[in-house]
Design a protein around this motif. Structure first.
Motif, PDB file in Angstrom:
ATOM      1  N   ASN A 139      20.968 -34.401   5.064  1.00 57.13           N
ATOM      2  CA  ASN A 139      19.622 -33.897   4.790  1.00 57.13           C
ATOM      3  C   ASN A 139      18.561 -34.899   5.240  1.00 57.13           C
ATOM      4  OD1 ASN A 139      17.523 -32.320   3.757  1.00 57.13           O
ATOM      5  ND2 ASN A 139      17.652 -33.294   1.755  1.00 57.13           N
ATOM      6  N   TYR A 140      18.804 -36.191   4.986  1.00 60.09           N
ATOM      7  CA  TYR A 140      17.860 -37.217   5.444  1.00 60.09           C
ATOM      8  C   TYR A 140      17.958 -37.428   6.948  1.00 60.09           C
ATOM      9  CZ  TYR A 140      17.171 -38.417   0.542  1.00 60.09           C
ATOM     10  OH  TYR A 140      16.861 -38.375  -0.799  1.00 60.09           O
ATOM     11  N   ASN A 143      16.235 -33.751   8.369  1.00 60.23           N
ATOM     12  CA  ASN A 143      14.929 -33.264   7.938  1.00 60.23           C
ATOM     13  C   ASN A 143      13.927 -34.364   7.616  1.00 60.23           C
ATOM     14  OD1 ASN A 143      16.023 -30.637   8.052  1.00 60.23           O
ATOM     15  ND2 ASN A 143      16.767 -30.792   5.949  1.00 60.23           N
ATOM     16  N   SER A 144      14.337 -35.597   7.563  1.00 62.88           N
ATOM     17  CA  SER A 144      13.418 -36.669   7.183  1.00 62.88           C
ATOM     18  C   SER A 144      12.525 -37.056   8.367  1.00 62.88           C
ATOM     19  CB  SER A 144      14.207 -37.895   6.711  1.00 62.88           C
ATOM     20  OG  SER A 144      13.325 -38.965   6.419  1.00 62.88           O
ATOM     21  N   LYS A 147      13.939 -40.078  10.371  1.00 62.98           N
ATOM     22  CA  LYS A 147      15.322 -39.940  10.836  1.00 62.98           C
ATOM     23  C   LYS A 147      15.630 -40.826  12.038  1.00 62.98           C
ATOM     24  CE  LYS A 147      14.008 -35.817  13.461  1.00 62.98           C
ATOM     25  NZ  LYS A 147      14.272 -34.364  13.644  1.00 62.98           N
ATOM     26  N   ILE A 171      15.725 -43.605   2.710  1.00 74.59           N
ATOM     27  CA  ILE A 171      15.640 -42.733   1.532  1.00 74.59           C
ATOM     28  C   ILE A 171      14.372 -43.021   0.731  1.00 74.59           C
ATOM     29  CG2 ILE A 171      16.747 -42.175  -0.662  1.00 74.59           C
ATOM     30  CD1 ILE A 171      19.442 -42.637   0.694  1.00 74.59           C
ATOM     31  N   HIS A 174      11.287 -41.806   2.619  1.00 73.11           N
ATOM     32  CA  HIS A 174      11.246 -40.338   2.610  1.00 73.11           C
ATOM     33  C   HIS A 174      10.728 -39.816   1.275  1.00 73.11           C
ATOM     34  CE1 HIS A 174      12.495 -36.201   3.452  1.00 73.11           C
ATOM     35  NE2 HIS A 174      13.014 -36.178   2.232  1.00 73.11           N
ATOM     36  N   GLU A 175      11.172 -40.391   0.179  1.00 77.02           N
ATOM     37  CA  GLU A 175      10.711 -39.944  -1.131  1.00 77.02           C
ATOM     38  C   GLU A 175       9.233 -40.284  -1.348  1.00 77.02           C
ATOM     39  OE1 GLU A 175      12.352 -38.025  -3.081  1.00 77.02           O
ATOM     40  OE2 GLU A 175      14.160 -38.080  -1.841  1.00 77.02           O
ATOM     41  N   ASP A 177       6.926 -40.484   1.036  1.00 77.47           N
ATOM     42  CA  ASP A 177       6.179 -39.523   1.849  1.00 77.47           C
ATOM     43  C   ASP A 177       6.166 -38.144   1.199  1.00 77.47           C
ATOM     44  OD1 ASP A 177       4.958 -38.818   4.593  1.00 77.47           O
ATOM     45  OD2 ASP A 177       6.619 -37.387   4.427  1.00 77.47           O
ATOM     46  N   LYS A 178       7.261 -37.765   0.599  1.00 79.00           N
ATOM     47  CA  LYS A 178       7.329 -36.475  -0.090  1.00 79.00           C
ATOM     48  C   LYS A 178       6.384 -36.437  -1.289  1.00 79.00           C
ATOM     49  CE  LYS A 178      10.766 -33.389  -2.166  1.00 79.00           C
ATOM     50  NZ  LYS A 178      12.223 -33.254  -2.507  1.00 79.00           N
TER      51      LYS A 178
END
Length: 254
Positions: A139-140, A143-144, A147, A171, A174-175, A177-178
């Motif tokens: 998933n990372y 979709n990250s 990546k 990870i 990504h979190e 940024d989310k």
């Protein structure tokens, strides 16, 4: 009184006993005589064929009711094999022998593999766990937005510490940024609501709310507060005189 009935020949069966001893011309019909109930009672009362010369009417036989199923043999009495009974050594040898097309005998690895529930549970849970871990990292990797920083799988064996640190960085970023995108989306939604309320306040548009209709409206914000909220400014400071006086409540409730 007896009734007389004429039956055409073509309605009678071809193999009837009437046609075995003699034959009739095709244009001739056969006359049959049926006995009445009085004749049948007279015949049943003891009058024979020689007394009155009338035919004897036999009684209708009882209906034949066959059984629903035939007799069954007992299962325990059927022989399982032909010949004398097997000895204990022969039975033990049959249990240890492997036959083609049948399950493996007891005491072998194949028998343990197919009959062990714990082994099957471990295989199933291990497969599901590996699929879950693979999906988590893919998933990372797909979709990250970070990546491109994902390390190749070959670094896992050559530089395992750097591989784990790179994955941790991807990870975490990504979190972050989310979370930032979620915060910006929430702020934009709140600003949109504030601008809508300010526009409706300036144009005198009132929304019909069933809750406020029943229980009444609370303290409505002023135009300055709505304008500051819509434009992103700091709300004006209220003076102590403008603050409403606190109403005394009965028992702290009413």
């Amino acid at each position: 009184m007896a009734s007389r009935t004429v039956i055409p020949r073509f309605l009678l069966p071809l193999q009837s006993p009437l046609w075995r001893g003699f034959s009739l011309p095709p244009t001739q019909n056969l006359a049959l005589r049926f006995s009445t109930s009085s004749n049948s009672r007279a015949a049943a009362g003891g009058g024979g064929a020689g007394g009155s010369g009338k035919p004897i009417v036999l009684e209708k036989p009882l209906k034949f009711n066959p059984p629903s199923h035939g007799s069954r043999l007992k299962k325990n009495t059927l022989p399982k094999h032909y010949g004398p009974s097997l000895t204990a050594d022969e039975v033990a040898a049959q249990r240890q022998k492997s036959y083609p097309g049948m399950m493996a005998p007891e005491g072998t690895w194949a028998h343990f593999f197919w009959h062990s529930r714990m082994l099957h549970v471990c295989i199933t849970m291990g497969t599901l766990l590996s699929i879950g871990i693979f999906t988590f990292f893919m998933n990372y990797a797909v979709n990250s937005p970070f990546k491109d920083l994902v390390p190749p799988i070959s670094d896992l064996w050559r530089h395992p510490l750097e591989f784990a640190a790179a994955w941790k960085y991807v990870i975490v970023e990504h979190e972050k940024d989310k979370a930032l995108k979620a915060y910006e989306h929430r702020i934009a939604h709140q600003n949109d609501i504030a601008k809508r309320r300010y526009y409706m306040k300036m144009h005198g548009i009132e929304t019909k709310n069933p809750i406020t209709t029943v229980f009444g409206r609370g303290e409505e914000p002023s135009v300055e507060e709505l304008e500051a909220e819509a434009l992103g400014r700091e709300p004006p400071v209220k003076k102590e005189e403008d603050k409403p006086k606190e109403r005394k409540k009965l028992f702290g409730i009413f």
